[in-house]
Design a protein around this motif. Structure first.
Motif, short mmCIF file in Angstrom:
data_model
loop_
_atom_site.label_atom_id
_atom_site.label_comp_id
_atom_site.label_asym_id
_atom_site.label_seq_id
_atom_site.Cartn_x
_atom_site.Cartn_y
_atom_site.Cartn_z
N GLN A 10 -7.34 -11.88 -4.92
CA GLN A 10 -6.56 -11.16 -5.91
C GLN A 10 -6.67 -11.97 -7.18
O GLN A 10 -6.44 -13.18 -7.18
N LEU A 24 -5.77 -12.17 0.04
CA LEU A 24 -5.03 -11.28 0.93
C LEU A 24 -5.92 -10.95 2.12
O LEU A 24 -7.13 -10.79 1.99
N THR A 28 -3.38 -6.02 4.89
CA THR A 28 -2.24 -6.25 4.00
C THR A 28 -2.01 -4.99 3.16
O THR A 28 -2.95 -4.42 2.62
N VAL A 30 -0.65 -3.13 -0.14
CA VAL A 30 -0.41 -3.41 -1.55
C VAL A 30 -0.10 -2.08 -2.24
O VAL A 30 -0.39 -1.01 -1.72
N SER A 44 1.37 -7.10 -5.03
CA SER A 44 1.34 -7.64 -3.67
C SER A 44 2.34 -8.78 -3.58
O SER A 44 3.04 -9.09 -4.54
N GLU A 45 2.34 -9.44 -2.43
CA GLU A 45 3.20 -10.62 -2.25
C GLU A 45 2.85 -11.73 -3.22
O GLU A 45 3.65 -12.64 -3.45
#
Length: 102
Positions: A10, A24, A28, A30, A44-45
């Motif tokens: 990312q 990622l 995952t 997003v 995202s995280e």
């Protein structure tokens, strides 16, 4: 959206010239925010960043997945049969005798 490769960068911007914010993993989830020239802006995280669109695919809903499974089953499939007559009571699990609609 779902990440489709094992480890995808990312980035801070829509180019390989931009800094990597992190990676990622496959599967995952997003959120897509924007798209530009083969890149998708995501949340995202890791925060808000960019990922090559080739490593993302739309997330299928649970209902769409269940319908896909049902459609792939043979007509005499038991309780998940899409052609089963829902107005009739079904036998207990492991027993046969239900009638699928033709």
């Amino acid at each position: 959206m779902i990440v489709t490769s094992s480890s995808v960068n990312q980035r801070s911007g829509p180019s390989t010239n931009n800094a990597v914010m992190g990676q990622l993993s496959e599967g995952t989830r997003v959120r897509r925010l924007n798209e530009r020239n083969g890149w998708t802006q995501i949340s995202s995280e890791l925060g808000t960043g960019w990922m090559s669109s080739r490593y993302l695919q739309p997330q299928r809903s649970r209902n769409a997945n269940a319908e896909s499974v049902r459609a792939s089953l043979p007509s005499q499939c038991g309780l998940l049969c899409p052609k089963i007559d829902q107005s009739r009571s079904l036998p207990a699990s492991g027993q046969s005798g239900h009638q699928c609609k033709s």
